[in-house]
Design a protein around this motif. Structure first.
Motif, PDB file in Angstrom:
ATOM      1  N   ALA A  25       0.824  -1.205   0.000  1.00 24.98           N
ATOM      2  CA  ALA A  25       0.000   0.000   0.000  1.00 24.98           C
ATOM      3  C   ALA A  25       0.860   1.257   0.000  1.00 24.98           C
ATOM      4  CB  ALA A  25      -0.938  -0.008   1.208  1.00 24.98           C
ATOM      5  N   GLU A  26       1.958   1.237   0.743  1.00 27.14           N
ATOM      6  CA  GLU A  26       2.858   2.388   0.765  1.00 27.14           C
ATOM      7  C   GLU A  26       3.376   2.685  -0.644  1.00 27.14           C
ATOM      8  OE1 GLU A  26       6.430   3.747   3.667  1.00 27.14           O
ATOM      9  OE2 GLU A  26       6.839   1.938   2.488  1.00 27.14           O
ATOM     10  N   LEU A  27       3.834   1.637  -1.337  1.00 31.98           N
ATOM     11  CA  LEU A  27       4.303   1.804  -2.707  1.00 31.98           C
ATOM     12  C   LEU A  27       3.180   2.311  -3.601  1.00 31.98           C
ATOM     13  CD1 LEU A  27       6.360   1.466  -5.008  1.00 31.98           C
ATOM     14  CD2 LEU A  27       5.695  -0.962  -5.120  1.00 31.98           C
ATOM     15  N   ALA A 146      -0.859  -2.339 -10.739  1.00 30.54           N
ATOM     16  CA  ALA A 146      -0.249  -3.618 -11.101  1.00 30.54           C
ATOM     17  C   ALA A 146       1.101  -3.802 -10.426  1.00 30.54           C
ATOM     18  CB  ALA A 146      -0.100  -3.714 -12.614  1.00 30.54           C
ATOM     19  N   THR A 147       1.904  -2.743 -10.375  1.00 25.07           N
ATOM     20  CA  THR A 147       3.239  -2.837  -9.798  1.00 25.07           C
ATOM     21  C   THR A 147       3.183  -3.082  -8.295  1.00 25.07           C
ATOM     22  OG1 THR A 147       4.098  -1.332 -11.500  1.00 25.07           O
ATOM     23  CG2 THR A 147       5.425  -1.613  -9.514  1.00 25.07           C
ATOM     24  N   LEU A 202       6.176  -8.275 -14.739  1.00 29.69           N
ATOM     25  CA  LEU A 202       4.962  -8.818 -14.127  1.00 29.69           C
ATOM     26  C   LEU A 202       3.912  -9.226 -15.149  1.00 29.69           C
ATOM     27  CD1 LEU A 202       4.515  -6.284 -11.173  1.00 29.69           C
ATOM     28  CD2 LEU A 202       5.354  -8.642 -11.034  1.00 29.69           C
ATOM     29  N   GLY A 203       3.728  -8.392 -16.184  1.00 30.54           N
ATOM     30  CA  GLY A 203       2.653  -8.671 -17.131  1.00 30.54           C
ATOM     31  C   GLY A 203       2.595  -7.632 -18.220  1.00 30.54           C
ATOM     32  N   TRP A 204       1.389  -7.464 -18.796  1.00 28.45           N
ATOM     33  CA  TRP A 204       1.216  -6.576 -19.932  1.00 28.45           C
ATOM     34  C   TRP A 204       0.046  -5.625 -19.691  1.00 28.45           C
ATOM     35  CZ3 TRP A 204       0.879 -11.942 -20.377  1.00 28.45           C
ATOM     36  CH2 TRP A 204       2.018 -12.594 -20.873  1.00 28.45           C
TER      37      TRP A 204
END
Length: 247
Positions: A25-27, A146-147, A202-204
């Motif tokens: 959550a911080e990020l 997403a990150t 991670l993904g697209w």
């Protein structure tokens, strides 16, 4: 009817502590703040907050967020015992008027509970949200989600478009902007004008159009439906029934 846009990210059972959720959550909040000044300050509910403010100010720092997550645990109706496998919840908003709400549910690992999720949603028509929707900022917001949370999938879409395109209630939803984790499988070729952008390893991120896609535009509905069909053939739409996180 005017389309009502929201951002939603979802992932299956993932056992995480309140501290681990707080790190994410911080990020997340720090990345959001870099997207737009509207995301620079958040507030929460609670008795006795100053009446000139929308609520109690929230500092997006790990220890404070951990405390809030611990307060947001699900409890039984009788005895008020903590239901450990239901994880943690937190809701915050950014203004008194035209607020954008963030709903977080994380750390849940029950295969029968609601999925873990991160939602950004204006409850009423918001001039700020309308501005954000009509700019590249929404792609940055989806990348931030997403990150930070590493969901199975995420999307920015109108609820009206989801109602038109979705076939099964538990499937991966495809929107104007769609994030897909690499865990889901291999991405197939997609038709123009769809743009595909990697989100780290991670993904697209799939951008179906540079402009907001509306449920009232038949071409927008046709393209979204076509992309969903291609992803479904590639095995990326159907979500398997979740299993306990220990399996």
């Amino acid at each position: 009817m005017q389309d009502k846009y929201y951002v939603g990210a979802y992932w299956g059972p993932r056992r995480e502590t309140a501290l681990e959720c707080a790190r994410r959550a911080e990020l997340f909040f720090h990345m959001l703040a870099r997207c737009d000044p509207a995301f620079s300050q958040w507030y929460r509910a609670g008795r006795g907050f100053p009446r000139d403010l929308p609520g109690w100010p929230v500092r997006p720092e790990m220890k404070e967020l951990e405390t809030l997550f611990l307060k947001g645990r699900n409890r039984t109706d009788v005895g008020k015992k903590v239901i450990e496998d239901m994880g943690f919840r937190l809701m915050v908003w950014n203004a008194k008027k035209d607020a954008i709400h963030v709903h977080l549910h994380c750390g849940g690992y029950s295969p029968w509970g609601v999925p873990n999720s991160c939602l950004l949603n204006p409850l009423w028509k918001s001039a700020v949200w309308e501005r954000l929707v009509r700019s590249p900022v929404l792609a940055e917001v989806l990348t931030s989600v997403a990150t930070a949370w590493d969901p199975d999938y995420a999307m920015a879409s109108s609820s009206q478009m989801v109602d038109l395109v979705e076939k099964r209630g538990s499937e991966v939803r495809v929107g104007w902007l769609t994030y897909l984790s690499r865990r889901l499988g291999t991405l197939p070729p997609l038709p123009a004008p769809v743009r595909i952008e990697p989100v780290g390893t991670l993904g697209w991120l799939l951008v179906l159009s540079p402009e907001p896609m509306t449920a009232s535009n038949p071409e927008h509905v046709a393209l979204t439906t076509r992309v969903r069909e291609l992803l479904d053939r590639a095995g990326l739409i159907e979500r398997p029934a979740p299993r306990p996180a220990s399996e």
